[in-house]
Motif scaffolding. Structure first.
Motif, PDB file in Angstrom:
ATOM      1  N   LEU A 207      -4.864   8.464   6.266  1.00 29.27           N
ATOM      2  CA  LEU A 207      -5.143   9.829   5.586  1.00 29.27           C
ATOM      3  C   LEU A 207      -3.992  11.003   6.528  1.00 29.27           C
ATOM      4  N   ALA A 208      -3.014  10.803   7.110  1.00 31.03           N
ATOM      5  CA  ALA A 208      -2.782  11.499   8.314  1.00 31.03           C
ATOM      6  C   ALA A 208      -1.316  11.222   8.123  1.00 31.03           C
ATOM      7  N   PHE A 209      -0.987  10.269   7.410  1.00 34.41           N
ATOM      8  CA  PHE A 209       0.852  10.277   6.909  1.00 34.41           C
ATOM      9  C   PHE A 209       0.746  10.216   5.718  1.00 34.41           C
ATOM     10  N   GLN A 210      -0.533  10.718   3.996  1.00 31.87           N
ATOM     11  CA  GLN A 210      -0.133  11.679   3.159  1.00 31.87           C
ATOM     12  C   GLN A 210       0.304  12.599   3.175  1.00 31.87           C
ATOM     13  N   PRO A 211       0.629  13.774   2.121  1.00 34.38           N
ATOM     14  CA  PRO A 211       0.649  14.535   1.707  1.00 34.38           C
ATOM     15  C   PRO A 211      -0.828  15.270   1.886  1.00 34.38           C
ATOM     16  N   HIS A 212      -0.090  16.713   2.360  1.00 36.32           N
ATOM     17  CA  HIS A 212      -2.064  17.253   2.380  1.00 36.32           C
ATOM     18  C   HIS A 212      -1.530  18.621   2.930  1.00 36.32           C
ATOM     19  N   THR A 213      -2.496  19.883   2.792  1.00 39.45           N
ATOM     20  CA  THR A 213      -2.549  21.144   2.129  1.00 39.45           C
ATOM     21  C   THR A 213      -2.330  21.353   3.937  1.00 39.45           C
ATOM     22  N   LYS A 214      -2.964  20.874   4.625  1.00 37.96           N
ATOM     23  CA  LYS A 214      -2.992  21.611   6.236  1.00 37.96           C
ATOM     24  C   LYS A 214      -4.473  22.845   5.990  1.00 37.96           C
ATOM     25  N   VAL A 215      -4.574  22.804   5.154  1.00 36.93           N
ATOM     26  CA  VAL A 215      -5.655  23.632   5.284  1.00 36.93           C
ATOM     27  C   VAL A 215      -7.105  23.202   5.876  1.00 36.93           C
ATOM     28  N   ASN A 216      -7.248  23.785   7.077  1.00 40.05           N
ATOM     29  CA  ASN A 216      -8.658  22.794   7.615  1.00 40.05           C
ATOM     30  C   ASN A 216      -9.937  23.632   6.991  1.00 40.05           C
ATOM     31  N   VAL A 217     -11.183  22.565   7.309  1.00 41.08           N
ATOM     32  CA  VAL A 217     -12.245  23.537   7.288  1.00 41.08           C
ATOM     33  C   VAL A 217     -13.099  22.694   8.145  1.00 41.08           C
ATOM     34  N   GLN A 218     -14.292  22.610   8.559  1.00 38.82           N
ATOM     35  CA  GLN A 218     -15.367  22.057   9.913  1.00 38.82           C
ATOM     36  C   GLN A 218     -15.558  20.911   8.667  1.00 38.82           C
TER      37      GLN A 218
END
Length: 447
Positions: A75-86
């Motif tokens: 998952l760390a290598f896939q595109p993501h929003t960089k919006v964090n939750v717990q």
């Protein structure tokens, strides 16, 4: 009332389009599955590792349950929003279930937080949706229906986030998913029957019944029954009593004052190793039997807490003690948590968290689910995950990003199918490693 996508959410779409959430590409220079598994086994009790491998070998779905670290890497290598939750961190469908609140009502919630850490919201959602694809395939459900189930996880997550974003934050934190209420709203007759069985099972549980199931009377005292290889006494309790009492003294300091007083009404009488789960096998896990002056039992589970599978990709936890990391994450996410939830440190600096072993805990029997029940369960898990994320993340931003249409649902479904395919390839590689002897598998403890 549903909120409209705000400007902030729309701007986030410009940074990462919703259909890009469906992308899955294998990371470059990805380690072999044997290398992943061996890295996961570092620090585990090596005599239990073959049992872990044997449990993982049942199916791609059980393998998936034990490989949160592999998916975190991918998952760390896939595109993501960089919006964090717990993030729950290991949000597959078997890590949700029922349990009793301190007020003794039965609720549905997430129930495994070993990997919890702040992380991008879509990582939990993708792991949950993928688990439904693998479970549906294991049950022989057709691919079109399987894809629909995965999309439903996202659909009900998205729609619930819209609802929760519009709520008063106190009302949001007070929400509990009562099992009887869920049962009354179930539209499928078979789902109602399944929930009736779960509720009845939970209501019939009692600590006194667990005492007679798990312990035997010996010389006027109760001791935990040995049931090797799953339950056994690894050391002499009397010789280790001072160390164990010191452990519990440190644990008691992590409880709030009223619960500390309650805990101090009990005295530890026995402690045994207990093999639990699939992915957790090999991590030191104990069950302790405590009794009060009225000979009333209390069972506590003592489970080692290591680094979250998410931390290499999200940054170190703010907590130096991983038991505290687990407890803090669980208290943030759950609607209600065990009154005995706490943490302590054992010999050699090993870090543990503590909770009740048996407190009307009920797990859905996935093997009995048919297509209709699995569909309903996907909706419920998606909604519960949205509530968890809305509590600790920017719910209005997420609601605005996801919007009212199905773009995100289509993307999550696409990703879930692609990652389930990859998991099946990883499972085949894992089974080859067992067959070749690179990884040992056995359901028995070595002599």
């Amino acid at each position: 009332m549903k909120v409209k996508p705000g400007n902030e959410g729309k701007k986030l779409r410009q940074k990462l389009k919703r259909n890009e959430q469906g992308t899955f590409k294998l990371p470059p220079n990805r380690p072999t599955i044997a290398a992943f598994i061996k890295a996961d086994n570092v620090g585990r009790l090596q005599n239990l590792v073959p049992i872990r491998h044997a449990r993982m070998s049942k199916s791609p779905f059980t393998f998936y349950r034990a490989t949160a670290s592999v998916m975190a890497y991918d998952l760390a290598f896939q595109p993501h929003t960089k919006v964090n939750v717990q993030a729950i961190g290991d949000a597959h469908l078997a890590n949700f279930g029922g349990f009793a609140t301190p007020e003794r009502s039965l609720i549905f919630d997430a129930n495994d937080f070993d990997e919890t850490n702040p992380a991008p919201w879509e990582w939990d959602l993708k792991r949950l949706a993928t688990s439904f694809v693998l479970a549906a395939r294991e049950k022989g459900i057709g691919e079109s229906t399987t894809l629909e189930i995965a999309r439903n996880v996202s659909k009900y997550y998205r729609e619930s986030m819209q609802e929760f974003a519009a709520m008063n934050i106190l009302d949001l934190w007070y929400i509990k998913f009562d099992l009887e209420g869920i049962r009354d709203m179930a539209k499928v007759k078979r789902s109602k029957k399944q929930l009736d069985k779960l509720i009845s099972k939970g209501q019939k549980q009692s600590i006194q019944k667990e005492l007679y199931k798990m312990a035997i009377s010996s010389s006027g005292n109760f001791v935990i029954k040995d049931q090797p290889p799953l339950v056994y006494h690894p050391f002499d309790i009397d010789k280790s009593r001072k160390m164990i009492e010191g452990f519990f003294k440190k644990y008691a300091e992590t409880l709030q004052s009223d619960r500390k007083w309650l805990f101090n009404q009990y005295k530890m009488v026995d402690l045994a190793m207990k093999v639990v789960g699939v992915g957790s096998v090999g991590t030191p896990c104990f069950v302790a039997l405590l009794m009060n002056k009225k000979d009333e039992p209390l069972f506590l589970q003592i489970k080692e807490a290591g680094e979250s599978a998410l931390e290499p990709f999200t940054g170190k936890s703010i907590y130096k003690h991983h038991g505290q990391r687990v407890v803090a994450g669980q208290r943030l996410v759950q609607a209600a948590s065990d009154v005995f939830l706490g943490w302590s440190t054992g010999p050699g600096g090993r870090q543990f968290y503590v909770r009740q072993l048996k407190d009307k805990k009920i797990s859905p029997d996935i093997e009995t689910f048919d297509k209709a029940v699995l569909k309903g369960y996907a909706k419920l898990c998606g909604r519960m995950l949205a509530r968890a994320h809305a509590k600790t993340g920017p719910s209005s931003l997420l609601a605005g990003y996801m919007g009212k249409r199905e773009q995100l649902d289509m993307a999550i479904g696409k990703f879930a199918v692609a990652y389930a395919n990859q998991t099946e390839r990883d499972f085949a590689e894992f089974m080859k490693a067992i067959k070749s002897g690179k990884l040992k598998a056995s359901f028995e403890l070595p002599d």
